[in-house]
Design an enzyme around this catalytic site. Structure first.
Site, PDB file in Angstrom:
ATOM      1  N   GLY A   7     -34.096  -7.089  -3.097  1.00  0.00           N
ATOM      2  CA  GLY A   7     -35.328  -7.863  -2.866  1.00  0.00           C
ATOM      3  C   GLY A   7     -36.461  -6.883  -2.645  1.00  0.00           C
ATOM      4  N   ALA A   8     -37.150  -6.512  -3.740  1.00  0.00           N
ATOM      5  CA  ALA A   8     -38.156  -5.441  -3.630  1.00  0.00           C
ATOM      6  C   ALA A   8     -39.570  -6.008  -3.473  1.00  0.00           C
ATOM      7  CB  ALA A   8     -38.056  -4.523  -4.853  1.00  0.00           C
ATOM      8  N   GLY A   9     -39.694  -7.115  -2.707  1.00  0.00           N
ATOM      9  CA  GLY A   9     -41.018  -7.658  -2.377  1.00  0.00           C
ATOM     10  C   GLY A   9     -41.619  -6.862  -1.216  1.00  0.00           C
ATOM     11  N   LYS A 181     -37.290 -19.964  14.452  1.00  0.00           N
ATOM     12  CA  LYS A 181     -38.146 -19.590  13.312  1.00  0.00           C
ATOM     13  C   LYS A 181     -38.219 -20.768  12.333  1.00  0.00           C
ATOM     14  CE  LYS A 181     -40.267 -16.247  10.823  1.00  0.00           C
ATOM     15  NZ  LYS A 181     -40.699 -16.812   9.624  1.00  0.00           N
ATOM     16  N   ASN A 189     -45.278 -24.453   7.236  1.00  0.00           N
ATOM     17  CA  ASN A 189     -45.228 -24.122   5.808  1.00  0.00           C
ATOM     18  C   ASN A 189     -45.491 -25.312   4.873  1.00  0.00           C
ATOM     19  OD1 ASN A 189     -44.423 -21.840   7.185  1.00  0.00           O
ATOM     20  ND2 ASN A 189     -43.116 -21.113   5.557  1.00  0.00           N
ATOM     21  N   SER A 252     -46.256 -18.439   3.672  1.00  0.00           N
ATOM     22  CA  SER A 252     -45.497 -17.952   2.515  1.00  0.00           C
ATOM     23  C   SER A 252     -45.303 -19.074   1.490  1.00  0.00           C
ATOM     24  CB  SER A 252     -44.152 -17.384   2.965  1.00  0.00           C
ATOM     25  OG  SER A 252     -43.456 -18.334   3.731  1.00  0.00           O
ATOM     26  N   GLU A 264     -39.354 -22.010  -0.621  1.00  0.00           N
ATOM     27  CA  GLU A 264     -38.143 -22.028   0.213  1.00  0.00           C
ATOM     28  C   GLU A 264     -37.977 -23.380   0.920  1.00  0.00           C
ATOM     29  OE1 GLU A 264     -37.381 -17.430   1.361  1.00  0.00           O
ATOM     30  OE2 GLU A 264     -39.118 -18.330   2.308  1.00  0.00           O
TER      31      GLU A 264
HETATM   32  O1  KPL Z   1     -43.472 -17.338   8.792  1.00  0.00           O
HETATM   33  C1  KPL Z   1     -44.470 -17.859   8.376  1.00  0.00           C
HETATM   34  C2  KPL Z   1     -44.560 -18.056   6.907  1.00  0.00           C
HETATM   35  O2  KPL Z   1     -45.662 -18.132   6.360  1.00  0.00           O
HETATM   36  O3  KPL Z   1     -43.494 -18.129   6.270  1.00  0.00           O
HETATM   37  C3  KPL Z   1     -45.543 -18.335   9.323  1.00  0.00           C
HETATM   38  C4  KPL Z   1     -45.042 -18.203  10.745  1.00  0.00           C
HETATM   39  C5  KPL Z   1     -45.897 -19.756   9.041  1.00  0.00           C
HETATM   40  C6  KPL Z   1     -46.764 -17.453   9.265  1.00  0.00           C
HETATM   41  O4  KPL Z   1     -47.510 -17.593   8.110  1.00  0.00           O
END
Ligand code: KPL
Length: 305
Positions: A7-9, A181, A189, A252, A264
């Site tokens: 995973g070269a991001g 998380k 997200n 993300s 994701e």
């Molecule tokens: O982990 C994150 C993501 O964008 O995947 C947060 C905590 C929402 C920060 O942008």
């Protein structure tokens, strides 16, 4: 000791730089020959952090390389984990150390089932980094990284990780950390992806705040049924704090949507909804978000056809 990075991001490249600073060798496993050709334009990472510019030259390999692997860091998108591990499986030595450093849940269990002979850890990080082609890596913050073994026979820390120049804490029970998380990601997200807004903008409107509240309430119910304690304060308050602290960031998931990439969502909200289903809990708000993000991705795919 030598770590291979799948995973070269941005996070994979950041870890290559951190291994380098910690005097641990690493190899970036590139996806294909096109990625190798892009790499060969400069053969290095130009690492920008605060006012400093450093250069890091990890080894790189193409997918057809065959050498044995004893230490593997996986920083692919969560949905790629299993396919990527299956592809590399013949190279993994028995007892191989594998760290999964990714968003989302579900892939950790799948990795354990696929590779029972390996020592596997899961990790989460608040490090922030992004890539600027062809070779620049911008590190906004090294953040904090939490890591823990996924099975009882695995040691607290993988080899060499105590040398990494980051704030690293080892946790005996990493699963509740992954849930925390996940809970934050479930709230921020999908909503930012659907609303096309920065994290901080979720706090700007009463309508978005009301949605956040419902989403958080459902996540708390599912976490409780799974026997997980989330935060000492209500999830909504924790989410507000993270949205505020990362106010200018694009989540993300929004970045994935904007770049026409797979998201994701299945490993974040999808995981939550699957858990809710197992416990017989209704999650109408999260289920609606799951459908809406799926629809966004499909709309994007049909535009590309
Ligand atoms: O982990 C994150 C993501 O964008 O995947 C947060 C905590 C929402 C920060 O942008």
């Amino acid at each position: 000791m030598h770590w291979y990075i799948l995973g070269a991001g941005a996070i994979g490249r950041l870890w290559a730089c951190l291994f380098d600073q910690g005097s641990v060798g690493s190899t970036l496993l590139l996806r294909n020959t096109a990625a190798l050709a892009r790499w060969q334009l400069s053969n290095r990472i130009e690492w920008h952090e605060s006012d400093l510019i450093r250069h890091c030259t990890p080894d790189v390999e193409t997918p057809d390389s065959k050498g044995p692997i004893r230490h593997l860091l996986v920083t692919t998108k969560a949905y790629d984990t299993l396919t990527a591990l299956q592809a590399i499986q013949p190279r993994l030595l028995p007892g191989c150390e594998i760290v999964l450093l990714q968003n989302g849940m579900g892939q950790q269990q799948a990795a354990l089932e696929l590779l029972p002979e390996c020592n596997i850890w899961a990790a989460t990080t608040t490090a922030g980094a992004w890539c600027e082609p062809p070779d620049r890596l911008h590190c906004i913050s090294r953040g904090e990284t939490l890591i823990g073994p996924l099975s009882a026979s695995t040691p607290a820390l993988p080899s060499g990780w105590s040398r990494l120049p980051i704030s690293l804490s080892d946790c005996t029970d990493i699963v509740p950390v992954l849930w925390r998380k996940l809970a934050i990601n479930c709230a921020i997200n999908p909503l930012t992806a659907i609303e096309h807004c920065r994290n901080g903008a979720l706090l700007d409107s009463p309508r978005r705040m009301a949605l956040l509240q419902e989403v958080c309430h459902e996540v708390e119910q599912v976490a409780k049924a799974a026997g997980m304690t989330l935060f000492e304060i209500p999830l909504l308050q924790q989410v507000e704090a993270v949205a505020h602290a990362t106010g200018d960031n694009l989540s993300s998931m929004l970045q994935d949507i904007r770049h026409g990439r797979q998201t994701e969502i299945e490993q974040i909200t999808g995981f939550l909804c699957r858990q809710a289903h197992e416990f017989g809990i209704e999650t109408p708000y999260n289920s609606a978000l799951l459908q809406q993000v799926r629809a966004l991705t499909m709309a994007r795919e049909s535009q590309d056809d």
